[in-house]
Scaffold this active site. Structure first.
Site, short mmCIF file in Angstrom:
data_model
loop_
_atom_site.label_atom_id
_atom_site.label_comp_id
_atom_site.label_asym_id
_atom_site.label_seq_id
_atom_site.Cartn_x
_atom_site.Cartn_y
_atom_site.Cartn_z
N ASP A 61 31.76 46.79 42.95
CA ASP A 61 32.70 45.91 43.67
C ASP A 61 32.00 44.63 44.12
O ASP A 61 32.55 43.54 44.02
CB ASP A 61 33.26 46.62 44.90
CG ASP A 61 34.38 47.59 44.59
OD1 ASP A 61 35.03 47.41 43.55
OD2 ASP A 61 34.60 48.51 45.38
N LEU A 104 42.30 41.20 46.93
CA LEU A 104 41.77 42.17 45.98
C LEU A 104 42.87 42.82 45.15
O LEU A 104 42.61 43.42 44.12
CB LEU A 104 40.96 43.25 46.72
CG LEU A 104 39.47 42.97 46.90
CD1 LEU A 104 39.21 41.67 47.63
CD2 LEU A 104 38.78 44.12 47.60
N ALA A 118 36.26 49.14 50.06
CA ALA A 118 36.16 47.84 49.39
C ALA A 118 35.67 46.77 50.34
O ALA A 118 34.90 45.88 49.97
CB ALA A 118 37.51 47.46 48.80
N TYR A 126 45.86 43.08 42.50
CA TYR A 126 46.15 42.40 41.24
C TYR A 126 47.55 42.72 40.71
O TYR A 126 48.00 42.15 39.72
CB TYR A 126 45.11 42.79 40.18
CG TYR A 126 45.03 44.28 39.93
CD1 TYR A 126 45.81 44.88 38.95
CD2 TYR A 126 44.20 45.08 40.69
CE1 TYR A 126 45.76 46.25 38.74
CE2 TYR A 126 44.13 46.44 40.49
CZ TYR A 126 44.91 47.02 39.51
OH TYR A 126 44.86 48.38 39.31
N LYS A 181 36.19 55.90 47.86
CA LYS A 181 34.91 55.22 47.62
C LYS A 181 33.81 55.65 48.60
O LYS A 181 32.62 55.65 48.25
CB LYS A 181 35.09 53.70 47.68
CG LYS A 181 35.95 53.15 46.56
CD LYS A 181 36.05 51.64 46.63
CE LYS A 181 36.95 51.10 45.53
NZ LYS A 181 36.99 49.62 45.52
N ASN A 225 31.78 53.10 43.75
CA ASN A 225 32.97 52.97 42.91
C ASN A 225 32.67 53.21 41.43
O ASN A 225 33.57 53.11 40.60
CB ASN A 225 33.62 51.59 43.09
CG ASN A 225 32.90 50.50 42.33
OD1 ASN A 225 31.66 50.52 42.22
ND2 ASN A 225 33.65 49.54 41.82
#
Length: 252
Positions: free
Chosen positions: A109, A212, A136, A214, A72, A93
């Site tokens: 983000d 963050l 991030a 998942y 990123k 991103n």
């Protein structure tokens, strides 16, 4: 929204991204919108230097790109233009291919995190800890600053006045920072038993733990929050919000 009648390829730039949410999400979106000539692929790059030869070779049919860990920040020099918010954050991103072929970088983000946080944030957390200092984490810091929430970064080593080490975390730090956001990859599948090195015994029902990650849906980090009675939230809704925002950017 623009009409799409020709072949278009979208994709995700990252490293070791076979697990990625984005490919399945956008593939299903294309099906639901009856976009038969659209596809979404993973560009799994060993080094960011491969971006030009492995990704831009598809430029004539590229409709847009997403960027994930660990690129990123490293992708930014490849951009011809960077959106003001992404420049402020220091990470990109989402990439839009402009009509003249130039690449413009965005950051969704921040939008995804803010939208997701507001669905569970009580609004009275005293402060926040951001676990990790990658791309991030910069978007997360941008949102917290916007919302007026004081924060500290937590890293393996103290590097500046805004960063403390995991060894510095004690009861006082945990109680003074009731919003804790994991921006590190610790706990991602398959290493599901790994978690950030926190003094979890000091968590309370006043805390909100946001991960963050998942995959898995319930990380070891979030499980420790649940055991303490805290509110917990994973990164799935954040991803959906930022993906939808990326789709808007590509079609604007």
């Amino acid at each position: 929204m623009k009409k799409h009648t020709m072949e278009k390829r979208f994709g995700l730039i990252g490293k070791n991204i076979s697990y990625s949410f984005s490919k399945n999400y956008f593939t299903e979106k294309f099906k639901s919108l009856d976009l038969k000539h659209f596809e979404y692929v993973n560009y799994d790059l060993e080094k960011i230097e491969y971006f030009s030869k492995d990704v831009l070779i598809d430029k004539p049919i590229l409709g847009g790109l997403n960027v994930t860990i660990p690129y990123k920040e490293l992708i930014m020099p490849f951009m011809d233009e960077v959106d003001a918010e992404a420049r402020s954050i220091g990470a990109v991103n989402t990439i839009k291919i402009l009509s003249d072929g130039r690449l413009k970088g965005y950051n969704t983000d921040a939008y995804g995190f803010e939208t997701s946080l507001k669905s569970c944030w009580k609004g009275n957390e005293q402060g926040a800890l951001i676990l990790g200092t990658g791309g991030a984490s910069k978007a997360i810091a941008h949102v917290l600053q916007k919302l007026g929430i004081p924060f500290l970064f937590v890293s393996r080593a103290k590097s500046n006045d805004q960063t403390i080490s995991y060894q510095d975390l004690d009861k006082k730090q945990i109680l003074e920072h009731e919003l804790i956001i994991n921006c590190s990859p610790l706990g991602t599948y398959p290493d599901v038993n790994v978690k950030p090195n926190l003094p979890y015994e000091f968590l309370t029902e006043r805390h909100l733990l946001f991960d963050l990650i998942y995959n898995p849906e319930m990380t070891a980090f979030l499980k420790m929050g649940l055991e303490a009675g805290a509110i917990v939230k994973n990164g799935s809704s954040m991803l959906k919000h930022q993906a939808d925002r990326a789709w808007e950017i590509w079609n604007s």
